[in-house]
Scaffold this motif. Structure first.
Motif, mmCIF file in Angstrom:
data_model
loop_
_atom_site.group_PDB
_atom_site.id
_atom_site.type_symbol
_atom_site.label_atom_id
_atom_site.label_comp_id
_atom_site.label_asym_id
_atom_site.label_seq_id
_atom_site.Cartn_x
_atom_site.Cartn_y
_atom_site.Cartn_z
ATOM 1 N N PHE A 166 0.839 -1.276 -0.083
ATOM 2 C CA PHE A 166 -0.085 0.060 -0.111
ATOM 3 C C PHE A 166 0.847 1.238 0.014
ATOM 4 O O PHE A 166 1.962 1.039 0.367
ATOM 5 C CB PHE A 166 -1.095 0.019 1.202
ATOM 6 C CG PHE A 166 -1.691 -1.104 1.675
ATOM 7 C CD1 PHE A 166 -2.790 -1.583 0.587
ATOM 8 C CD2 PHE A 166 -1.191 -2.269 2.160
ATOM 9 C CE1 PHE A 166 -3.494 -2.775 0.842
ATOM 10 C CE2 PHE A 166 -2.015 -3.422 2.419
ATOM 11 C CZ PHE A 166 -3.201 -3.555 1.792
ATOM 12 N N THR A 167 0.240 2.354 -0.398
ATOM 13 C CA THR A 167 1.084 3.761 -0.433
ATOM 14 C C THR A 167 1.239 3.923 1.000
ATOM 15 O O THR A 167 2.415 4.424 1.206
ATOM 16 C CB THR A 167 0.161 4.637 -1.321
ATOM 17 O OG1 THR A 167 0.122 4.171 -2.610
ATOM 18 C CG2 THR A 167 1.014 5.852 -1.275
ATOM 19 N N GLU A 168 0.290 4.034 1.839
ATOM 20 C CA GLU A 168 0.485 4.865 2.948
ATOM 21 C C GLU A 168 0.073 3.743 4.354
ATOM 22 O O GLU A 168 -0.296 4.389 5.373
ATOM 23 C CB GLU A 168 -0.490 5.893 3.336
ATOM 24 C CG GLU A 168 -0.090 7.196 2.318
ATOM 25 C CD GLU A 168 -0.992 8.117 2.233
ATOM 26 O OE1 GLU A 168 -1.922 8.123 3.264
ATOM 27 O OE2 GLU A 168 -0.557 9.214 1.759
ATOM 28 N N ALA A 169 0.472 2.583 4.071
ATOM 29 C CA ALA A 169 0.064 1.632 5.138
ATOM 30 C C ALA A 169 0.967 0.350 4.895
ATOM 31 O O ALA A 169 1.428 0.093 3.875
ATOM 32 C CB ALA A 169 -1.326 1.046 4.928
ATOM 33 N N PRO A 170 1.231 -0.196 6.050
ATOM 34 C CA PRO A 170 2.392 -1.525 6.224
ATOM 35 C C PRO A 170 1.837 -2.651 5.447
ATOM 36 O O PRO A 170 0.529 -2.845 4.878
ATOM 37 C CB PRO A 170 2.403 -1.896 7.467
ATOM 38 C CG PRO A 170 1.730 -0.752 8.257
ATOM 39 C CD PRO A 170 0.896 0.111 7.399
ATOM 40 N N THR A 171 2.741 -3.248 4.650
ATOM 41 C CA THR A 171 2.491 -4.315 3.843
ATOM 42 C C THR A 171 2.027 -5.559 4.596
ATOM 43 O O THR A 171 2.241 -5.598 5.761
ATOM 44 C CB THR A 171 3.809 -4.960 3.003
ATOM 45 O OG1 THR A 171 4.270 -4.024 2.171
ATOM 46 C CG2 THR A 171 3.430 -6.041 2.122
ATOM 47 N N VAL A 172 0.763 -6.178 3.964
ATOM 48 C CA VAL A 172 0.018 -7.418 4.583
ATOM 49 C C VAL A 172 0.212 -8.466 3.655
ATOM 50 O O VAL A 172 0.241 -8.292 2.533
ATOM 51 C CB VAL A 172 -1.271 -6.977 5.158
ATOM 52 C CG1 VAL A 172 -1.238 -5.918 6.248
ATOM 53 C CG2 VAL A 172 -2.078 -6.847 4.039
ATOM 54 N N CYS A 173 0.050 -9.654 4.108
ATOM 55 C CA CYS A 173 0.231 -10.852 3.458
ATOM 56 C C CYS A 173 -1.046 -11.788 3.741
ATOM 57 O O CYS A 173 -1.775 -11.459 4.904
ATOM 58 C CB CYS A 173 1.510 -11.750 3.642
ATOM 59 S SG CYS A 173 2.855 -10.933 3.361
ATOM 60 N N TYR A 174 -1.526 -12.459 2.971
ATOM 61 C CA TYR A 174 -2.620 -13.724 3.040
ATOM 62 C C TYR A 174 -2.246 -15.017 2.629
ATOM 63 O O TYR A 174 -1.422 -15.183 1.502
ATOM 64 C CB TYR A 174 -3.897 -13.193 2.160
ATOM 65 C CG TYR A 174 -4.998 -14.308 2.377
ATOM 66 C CD1 TYR A 174 -5.802 -14.420 3.271
ATOM 67 C CD2 TYR A 174 -5.083 -15.060 1.177
ATOM 68 C CE1 TYR A 174 -6.522 -15.450 3.468
ATOM 69 C CE2 TYR A 174 -6.087 -15.970 1.190
ATOM 70 C CZ TYR A 174 -6.836 -15.911 2.179
ATOM 71 O OH TYR A 174 -7.884 -17.182 2.461
ATOM 72 N N THR A 175 -2.108 -16.045 3.485
ATOM 73 C CA THR A 175 -1.822 -17.395 3.315
ATOM 74 C C THR A 175 -2.900 -18.250 3.380
ATOM 75 O O THR A 175 -3.932 -17.965 4.178
ATOM 76 C CB THR A 175 -0.734 -17.602 4.126
ATOM 77 O OG1 THR A 175 -1.041 -17.962 5.360
ATOM 78 C CG2 THR A 175 0.526 -16.991 4.006
ATOM 79 N N GLU A 176 -3.094 -19.261 2.705
ATOM 80 C CA GLU A 176 -4.170 -20.246 2.710
ATOM 81 C C GLU A 176 -3.936 -21.794 2.718
ATOM 82 O O GLU A 176 -2.783 -22.125 2.508
ATOM 83 C CB GLU A 176 -5.205 -19.845 1.364
ATOM 84 C CG GLU A 176 -6.322 -20.316 1.395
ATOM 85 C CD GLU A 176 -7.380 -19.916 0.186
ATOM 86 O OE1 GLU A 176 -7.109 -20.453 -0.775
ATOM 87 O OE2 GLU A 176 -7.994 -18.740 0.500
ATOM 88 N N CYS A 177 -4.917 -22.381 3.457
ATOM 89 C CA CYS A 177 -4.547 -23.759 3.579
ATOM 90 C C CYS A 177 -5.907 -24.505 3.262
ATOM 91 O O CYS A 177 -6.798 -23.634 2.713
ATOM 92 C CB CYS A 177 -3.921 -24.384 4.688
ATOM 93 S SG CYS A 177 -5.147 -23.931 6.238
ATOM 94 N N TYR A 178 -6.143 -25.572 3.346
ATOM 95 C CA TYR A 178 -7.486 -26.144 3.036
ATOM 96 C C TYR A 178 -8.631 -25.558 4.062
ATOM 97 O O TYR A 178 -8.270 -25.998 5.055
ATOM 98 C CB TYR A 178 -7.416 -27.791 3.195
ATOM 99 C CG TYR A 178 -8.732 -28.359 2.798
ATOM 100 C CD1 TYR A 178 -9.213 -28.526 1.658
ATOM 101 C CD2 TYR A 178 -9.705 -29.163 3.777
ATOM 102 C CE1 TYR A 178 -10.377 -29.101 1.367
ATOM 103 C CE2 TYR A 178 -10.871 -29.722 3.558
ATOM 104 C CZ TYR A 178 -11.102 -29.637 2.262
ATOM 105 O OH TYR A 178 -12.410 -30.235 1.940
ATOM 106 N N SER A 179 -9.615 -25.079 3.558
ATOM 107 C CA SER A 179 -10.813 -24.751 4.294
ATOM 108 C C SER A 179 -10.434 -23.692 5.184
ATOM 109 O O SER A 179 -10.963 -23.527 6.404
ATOM 110 C CB SER A 179 -11.576 -25.629 4.890
ATOM 111 O OG SER A 179 -11.957 -26.559 3.939
ATOM 112 N N GLY A 180 -9.183 -22.919 4.737
ATOM 113 C CA GLY A 180 -9.026 -21.859 5.938
ATOM 114 C C GLY A 180 -7.839 -20.804 5.241
ATOM 115 O O GLY A 180 -7.311 -21.234 4.427
ATOM 116 N N GLY A 181 -7.658 -19.600 6.002
ATOM 117 C CA GLY A 181 -6.694 -18.694 5.284
ATOM 118 C C GLY A 181 -6.158 -17.998 6.542
ATOM 119 O O GLY A 181 -6.937 -17.947 7.723
#
Length: 224
Positions: A166-181
């Motif tokens: 993002f321009t003005e916010a910290p980087t975030v991530c999304y990770t995923e597994c079976y039926s969840g994230g």
């Protein structure tokens, strides 16, 4: 019968003079179309200036065709009604409007070769999906790399990763597994996942080589 798009909601507010009522309703409907663990992701996609991803199970949602998305979702939800499937498909396709906006995010995906070779739906559906991927790979602001079967042991075996900058916010991530994230915000863990993405890019084919492989696989589907 179908989930309303964000554009439709805005137009309803304009026509009726409602003070954002339809936009709020549309947001509520959209959130109900996603599992709780995924609900923040569409907002991240809308606000991000760069989206980096690794996929080893399916074409990234932002690049899926409607028929591919329907076949993929339906295969994992055999007990759901057609209307329920339609709602989920519409929500997924609606996310793609960010790529057609005035300031679309820069998108950079690494996908496993198996994603391209596994036929989802049928050869016609998969052929159209690969056509869409080729079109995306040739578009400005979109980079696609393929991790080939011939690559050495790679860092992405634990599952898909998406990184949002993002321009003005910290980087975030999304990770995923079976039926969840899981949303990842801790700085050290985010840095580790960014490193994984970088290592995958180093092991993957170049964008030019990746486009050539996608076209090759696409031509093989026509022969099936």
């Amino acid at each position: 019968k179908r989930s309303p798009t964000a554009d439709f909601a805005v137009r309803c507010d304009d026509v009726t003079g409602a003070p954002g009522t339809f936009v709020r309703w549309q947001g509520q409907v959209a959130r109900e179309s996603y599992p709780a663990f995924f609900a923040p992701v569409p907002a991240f996609e809308r606000e991000a200036v760069r989206i980096h991803g690794w996929e080893l199970g399916a074409i990234p949602g932002l690049l899926q065709t409607e028929d591919y998305a329907r076949a993929l979702i339906k295969s994992g939800r055999p007990a759901d009604s057609d209307s329920a499937i339609d709602r989920l498909v519409a929500a997924r396709i609606e996310r793609q409007v960010i790529l057609a906006g005035d300031n679309p995010p820069m998108v950079w995906y690494v996908v496993d070769e198996g994603v391209l070779r596994h036929v989802v739906g049928n050869p016609v559906v998969m052929g159209a999906q690969l056509d869409r991927l080729i079109e995306a790979a040739d578009a400005p602001g979109i980079v696609i790399q393929v991790l080939p079967f011939t690559a050495d042991n790679h860092a992405g075996a634990d599952g898909p990763i998406t990184v949002f900058e993002f321009t003005e916010a910290p980087t975030v991530c999304y990770t995923e597994c079976y039926s969840g994230g899981r949303i990842v915000e801790a700085h050290e863990e985010v840095a580790g996942l960014v490193t994984v993405i970088s290592m995958l890019r180093a092991s993957a084919l170049s964008p030019r080589e990746s486009r050539a492989l996608i076209r090759q696989i696409r031509s093989q589907i026509d022969d099936q």
